[in-house]
Enzyme design. Structure first.
Site, PDB file in Angstrom:
ATOM      1  N   ASN A   8      65.879 -38.915   3.315  1.00  0.00           N
ATOM      2  CA  ASN A   8      66.042 -40.289   2.848  1.00  0.00           C
ATOM      3  C   ASN A   8      66.287 -40.225   1.346  1.00  0.00           C
ATOM      4  OD1 ASN A   8      65.822 -42.951   2.106  1.00  0.00           O
ATOM      5  ND2 ASN A   8      63.657 -43.181   2.674  1.00  0.00           N
ATOM      6  N   LYS A  10      66.994 -42.542  -0.586  1.00  0.00           N
ATOM      7  CA  LYS A  10      66.574 -43.774  -1.275  1.00  0.00           C
ATOM      8  C   LYS A  10      67.674 -44.216  -2.245  1.00  0.00           C
ATOM      9  CE  LYS A  10      61.820 -42.473  -0.423  1.00  0.00           C
ATOM     10  NZ  LYS A  10      60.412 -42.541  -0.815  1.00  0.00           N
ATOM     11  N   HIS A  96      60.735 -49.064   6.322  1.00  0.00           N
ATOM     12  CA  HIS A  96      60.143 -48.149   5.339  1.00  0.00           C
ATOM     13  C   HIS A  96      59.135 -48.931   4.505  1.00  0.00           C
ATOM     14  CE1 HIS A  96      59.705 -45.419   1.977  1.00  0.00           C
ATOM     15  NE2 HIS A  96      60.207 -44.478   2.750  1.00  0.00           N
ATOM     16  N   GLU A  98      58.638 -49.002   1.497  1.00  0.00           N
ATOM     17  CA  GLU A  98      59.219 -49.609   0.284  1.00  0.00           C
ATOM     18  C   GLU A  98      59.927 -50.915   0.624  1.00  0.00           C
ATOM     19  OE1 GLU A  98      61.304 -46.061  -0.911  1.00  0.00           O
ATOM     20  OE2 GLU A  98      59.375 -45.111  -1.341  1.00  0.00           O
ATOM     21  N   GLU A 166      54.397 -42.369   7.803  1.00  0.00           N
ATOM     22  CA  GLU A 166      54.430 -42.113   6.361  1.00  0.00           C
ATOM     23  C   GLU A 166      53.259 -42.838   5.700  1.00  0.00           C
ATOM     24  OE1 GLU A 166      58.702 -40.988   5.012  1.00  0.00           O
ATOM     25  OE2 GLU A 166      58.455 -43.147   4.804  1.00  0.00           O
ATOM     26  N   GLY A 172      55.816 -39.800  -2.485  1.00  0.00           N
ATOM     27  CA  GLY A 172      56.167 -39.558  -3.882  1.00  0.00           C
ATOM     28  C   GLY A 172      54.997 -39.205  -4.780  1.00  0.00           C
ATOM     29  N   SER A 210      55.655 -36.674   0.684  1.00  0.00           N
ATOM     30  CA  SER A 210      55.459 -35.450  -0.110  1.00  0.00           C
ATOM     31  C   SER A 210      55.654 -34.165   0.694  1.00  0.00           C
ATOM     32  CB  SER A 210      54.085 -35.457  -0.800  1.00  0.00           C
ATOM     33  OG  SER A 210      54.012 -36.514  -1.737  1.00  0.00           O
TER      34      SER A 210
HETATM   35  P1  13P Z   1      58.698 -38.332  -0.636  1.00  0.00           P
HETATM   36  O1  13P Z   1      59.139 -37.169   0.220  1.00  0.00           O
HETATM   37  O2  13P Z   1      59.429 -38.411  -1.946  1.00  0.00           O
HETATM   38  O3  13P Z   1      57.217 -38.407  -0.765  1.00  0.00           O
HETATM   39  O4  13P Z   1      59.166 -39.664   0.150  1.00  0.00           O
HETATM   40  C1  13P Z   1      58.849 -39.796   1.492  1.00  0.00           C
HETATM   41  C2  13P Z   1      59.575 -40.954   2.030  1.00  0.00           C
HETATM   42  O5  13P Z   1      59.291 -42.084   1.701  1.00  0.00           O
HETATM   43  C3  13P Z   1      60.674 -40.687   2.976  1.00  0.00           C
HETATM   44  O6  13P Z   1      61.103 -41.862   3.600  1.00  0.00           O
END
Ligand code: 13P
Length: 248
Positions: A8, A10, A96, A98, A166, A172, A210
């Site tokens: 992803n 983003k 997601h 976010e 997640e 992150g 992560s």
């Molecule tokens: P990270 O791998 O940067 O922690 O992000 C995970 C994520 O949100 C994947 O959709």
């Protein structure tokens, strides 16, 4: 079960970087003799077409990061699931954390988006996971139960649905749950899916948050972990590839 390693991206990558990253991954995957895993790239919408062209014929899969619940119409800035399918996407991420946090997407909205993905012939990667406060309060499993019940639409099958667990506090941050905690949640997710779908044993349940080369092998060997949804580490071909290699 064959693992799915999904990147992803983003809101990252201008055209040049995105194309270079996709080309690198496409070449690696095409050269892999009988890869033991599926590899999926979910670039920002601006790059889906260009990335699709670069990975064409490599076997790497293409996905979107979100879609609207409607197939078309007056929805400025949104992207419809048929548009993603039209560009060669096989998957789309929905719900997601976010999107849930920054765009107020509640479970019902996520379920509608997943249903729209299904109607367009896409597999929906439905994201769930608890916040740190919810985990600290001992509610991680209950949150997953609630989100699964609300976000997985009718008509979901193992072929058109992937679940991504997640934990919000692991995204992150460089922090991950212990393998035992991941095992507990994934077992729980499998059991909950069994109440909703007849082929739940074949649904791929990804872990995200992560994931990096140094922890991928351990996380990917946890029972009921059928792949990874990778954010930051999917932006470097070498790291993303090393994570995928942890599955073979
Ligand atoms: P990270 O791998 O940067 O922690 O992000 C995970 C994520 O949100 C994947 O959709």
């Amino acid at each position: 079960m064959r693992k799915l390693i999904a990147g992803n991206w983003k809101m990252n990558c201008l055209k040049g970087e995105g194309i270079e990253l996709a080309r690198d991954l496409g070449m690696r995957y095409a050269q892999e003799n009988d890869p033991a895993f599926d590899l999926l790239i979910c670039p920002p919408a601006t790059l889906i077409d260009a990335v699709g062209n670069v990975i064409a014929g490599s076997g790497v899969l293409l996905g979107g990061q979100d879609c609207h619940a409607e197939p078309k119409g007056a929805h400025t800035g949104d992207i419809a699931a048929p548009m993603l399918a039209d560009l060669g996407c096989s998957h789309v991420i929905v719900g997601h954390s976010e999107r849930r946090q920054n765009h107020g997407e509640i479970d019902l909205v996520v379920a509608e988006k997943a249903a729209a993905a299904h109607r367009a012939g896409l597999a929906a990667i439905i994201c769930i996971g608890e916040t740190e406060a919810e985990r600290d309060a001992g509610h991680a499993l209950a949150v997953c139960t609630r989100q699964l019940a609300g976000s997985v639409p009718k008509g979901a099958t193992a072929d058109n649905t992937v679940i991504a667990y997640e934990p919000v506090w692991a995204i992150g941050t460089g922090r991950t749950p212990t393998a035992a905690d991941v095992a507990e949640v994934h077992r729980h997710i499998r059991a909950e899916l069994c109440r909703q779908m007849s082929d739940a044993d074949r649904v791929r349940i990804l872990y995200g948050g992560s994931v990096k080369p140094s922890n991928a092998a351990e996380l990917m060997s946890v029972p009921n972990v059928d792949g990874a949804l990778v954010g930051g580490a999917s932006l470097k071909a070498e790291d993303f590839w090393a994570i995928a290699q942890a599955c073979s």
